[in-house]
Design an enzyme around this catalytic site. Structure first.
Site, short mmCIF file in Angstrom:
data_model
loop_
_atom_site.label_atom_id
_atom_site.label_comp_id
_atom_site.label_asym_id
_atom_site.label_seq_id
_atom_site.Cartn_x
_atom_site.Cartn_y
_atom_site.Cartn_z
N ASN A 461 -19.57 0.49 -40.60
CA ASN A 461 -19.49 1.22 -41.78
C ASN A 461 -19.46 0.29 -42.93
OD1 ASN A 461 -18.91 3.96 -43.04
ND2 ASN A 461 -17.30 2.45 -43.89
N GLU A 462 -20.56 0.45 -43.92
CA GLU A 462 -20.64 -0.22 -45.27
C GLU A 462 -20.33 -1.98 -45.11
OE1 GLU A 462 -18.08 1.93 -47.80
OE2 GLU A 462 -18.85 3.76 -47.41
N PRO A 463 -20.97 -2.46 -44.15
CA PRO A 463 -21.15 -3.82 -44.22
C PRO A 463 -22.06 -4.14 -45.46
CG PRO A 463 -23.18 -3.12 -42.91
CD PRO A 463 -22.27 -1.96 -43.03
#
Length: 615
Positions: A461-463
């Site tokens: 999630n959202e790297p």
């Protein structure tokens, strides 16, 4: 804004041996269940609990607390398991602990667990984050990473136990570093004039509270020494005949003395009335196929009818001695018969039972008052009924794997699940981190591979995908994961910058702002769907949740359409109208004979009046 990047598998190759196809079989195990040949002893309940101070985190190891009754005494309190420890007491030091805490529980065991008549395994559903486990004086295992189960055979340790009383001790460390998943960093403050000796803080790569402790059940379970080690189930549906043909592909693994490559077993399929619908007997080949004519298919909620629950069969495996007189080991699991595929002619289309799926759902959290991230059946069922009420058919396990009990509910309620790893906010992409990331992903696939509800794997999630190293990192991750399971697509949620926002007249963080913001997004979603660029909607978030103590969020994250104690906000009624309308448009749900306009008008008259007043 955030969006899902979906990587479709390169071909339709069905790899049955998902568990341990690439890696060692050492960590594969079945979920513990009570059967004719297996038993369970629960260690859930009240445990002794002791804090290791931040200034001396190694004191428990140095003084060998696991060898001492009640952890050596001193500042020992009582702690429930399963539960996060953070919100149980009024002590801010416990709530905000950074470092090590200790748990211990001693129990008298039934003789069948200590008399050497069967194999005994100690199993943890989840401990966040690092765990070291002792049985009496012996350290039996360690595990790094919360949210997934781990276990160890302890037959010999229990055989040596005196008076059948056994003590289990667990040291739990919640600190996160740049090399853990999820990531974080510990900041040390060395200015002695401002900070006490050893003072540290924990910086996190995410915005939710870092709950810690023994979050899921702790059990001892038994199996025969010759036992069923692993079961892989893959279902499909043949629609080419006059009636659908359900296909159950299976692959079995046995272990223990006297178990070779050619084992005799029976496999029986029961319907929900426990009537036998299919059976193979005295088989020796460990993989095969069963066909069921005109089966009850597993459907996502509101996809095929107004049935409140999805249909699940029970598969029973019996490991026999060859004479087929009395089984050596018996294991049952629930299975939903469904096909999962995709339409290559459409840019974003996933098919369940040859029918396009449009997801109506949420990002969520395992988060509730008092118990934090600890497993709670009442909260889980309340959430499931709220999702049905609002017309949702799925969710993403943001931002970590949810409990197996939660997925039992998803299987039964017909919720499709995007199963996500704990890799949130990755800010470096080293080979060391990737190895750990892949190990955790494999553990997740091993655990959830047989679930009809799980339709997709979410790697992160959202790297920080704008970093150059991210491209090759995720390319290799996707390649490895599709080798482990080529039957499900792979996705991750990426974060993009945005420069413009709607200039709405309502004030931020109010209920009318949240409701009107949803309406603005619905118009955009409808356009994207017409352009074949959208396959579903998942609102962030299902319910309000606790965040770290920060000046930017005085009382947690309030983006939920339900409050933290699961009461609907105005946005819930907006979303309910949307999701039930989508169920009608995409699934032809007839709403008990009402046309869609009557349905929406009758069920949402109160909301419509309220929303008109807010405008």
């Amino acid at each position: 804004m955030t969006r899902n990047i979906i990587m479709w598998p390169p071909c339709l190759l069905l790899i049955l041996s998902i568990c341990c196809f690439i890696f060692s079989t050492a960590n594969c195990f079945l979920r513990p269940r009570v059967t004719e040949s297996r038993d369970i002893f629960s260690f859930d309940g009240i445990w002794d609990f002791k804090l290791a101070p931040r200034t001396d985190p190694d004191i428990g190891m140095r003084e060998k607390w696991w060898k001492k009754p009640r952890l050596g005494g001193g500042e020992v309190i009582l702690m429930p398991v399963p539960s996060s420890y953070n919100d149980i007491t009024q002590d801010a030091i416990i709530r905000d602990q950074i470092g090590v805490v200790w748990y211990q529980k001693c129990e008298f065991l039934p003789r069948r667990f200590t008399d050497s008549s069967r194999r005994v395994v100690l199993h943890f559903g989840s401990v966040n984050f690092r765990a070291a486990v002792w049985v009496d004086d012996l350290k039996v295992m360690e595990h790094v990473g919360g949210h997934l189960p781990f276990e160890k055979e302890v037959t010999l340790q229990l055989t040596k136990a005196e008076k059948r009383k056994v003590c289990v001790t667990v040291a739990v460390n919640n600190t996160l570093t740049p090399n853990t998943i999820p990531q974080g960093r510990v900041v040390q403050y060395k200015d002695k004039e401002k900070y006490p000796k050893g003072f540290v803080t924990q910086k996190l790569n995410f915005d939710f509270f870092n709950y810690a402790g023994i979050h899921r059940p702790v059990i001892l379970y038994t199996t025969p020494f010759a036992h069923i080690k692993d079961v892989t189930i893959l279902t499909d549906v043949d629609f080419g005949s006059d009636v659908p043909i359900g296909i159950i592909n299976y692959e079995l693994e046995f272990s223990g003395p006297g178990v070779g490559d050619k084992c005799s077993f029976n496999l029986i399929v029961y319907d929900e009335n426990h009537d036998e619908v299919a059976k193979v007997e005295s088989q020796t080949e460990l993989n095969g196929e069963i066909k069921i004519k005109n089966p009850n298919l597993w459907w996502p909620y509101l996809s095929n009818s107004e049935d409140r629950f999805a249909y699940l069969y029970t598969i029973e495996i019996q490991l026999t001695d060859g004479n087929n007189v009395f089984p050596k080991d018996v294991y049952q699991l629930k299975v939903g018969i469904r096909s999962l595929g995709w339409d290559q002619s459409m840019q974003n289309s996933i098919l369940i039972n040859n029918k396009p799926l449009y997801i109506r759902g949420f990002g969520r959290h395992e988060d509730a008052d008092i118990r934090g991230r600890g497993w709670d059946l009442a909260i889980a069922l309340r959430d499931a009924y709220l999702m049905q009420w609002i017309g949702a058919n799925g969710y993403r396990t943001s931002h970590y794997p949810y409990s197996e009990e939660s997925l039992d509910i998803a299987d039964k309620f017909g919720f499709v699940v995007i199963a996500e790893t704990p890799a949130i906010g990755l800010s470096n992409f080293t080979a060391r981190l990737q190895k750990k990331h892949l190990e955790i992903t494999k553990e997740l696939i091993d655990r959830d591979k047989n679930r009809p509800s799980v339709i997709m794997w979410s790697l992160s999630n959202e790297p920080l995908t704008q970093l150059p190293a991210a491209d090759n990192y995720f390319k290799e991750m996707v390649q490895n994961v599709t080798m482990l399971d080529a039957t499900r697509p792979v996705t991750f949620v990426t974060s993009q910058q945005w420069n413009n926002d709607v200039a709405l007249p309502s004030a931020m963080w109010t209920e009318d702002f949240e409701a009107q913001a949803l309406y603005q997004h619905f118009g955009a979603f409808d356009k994207l769907y017409k352009w074949d660029m959208l396959m579903g909607e998942m609102v962030w978030n299902f319910a309000d949740f606790l965040t770290p103590q920060e000046i930017i969020r005085p009382t947690g994250c309030m983006k939920g359409v339900f409050t933290r104690n699961r009461q609907p906000k105005m946005a819930a009624y907006v979303l309910r109208k949307r999701y039930w309308q989508l169920a009608h448009d995409h699934c032809n749900v007839n709403f008990k004979g009402k046309n869609r306009h009557d349905f929406c008008r009758v069920r949402h008259r109160e909301f419509n009046n309220l929303f008109e007043q807010t405008n």
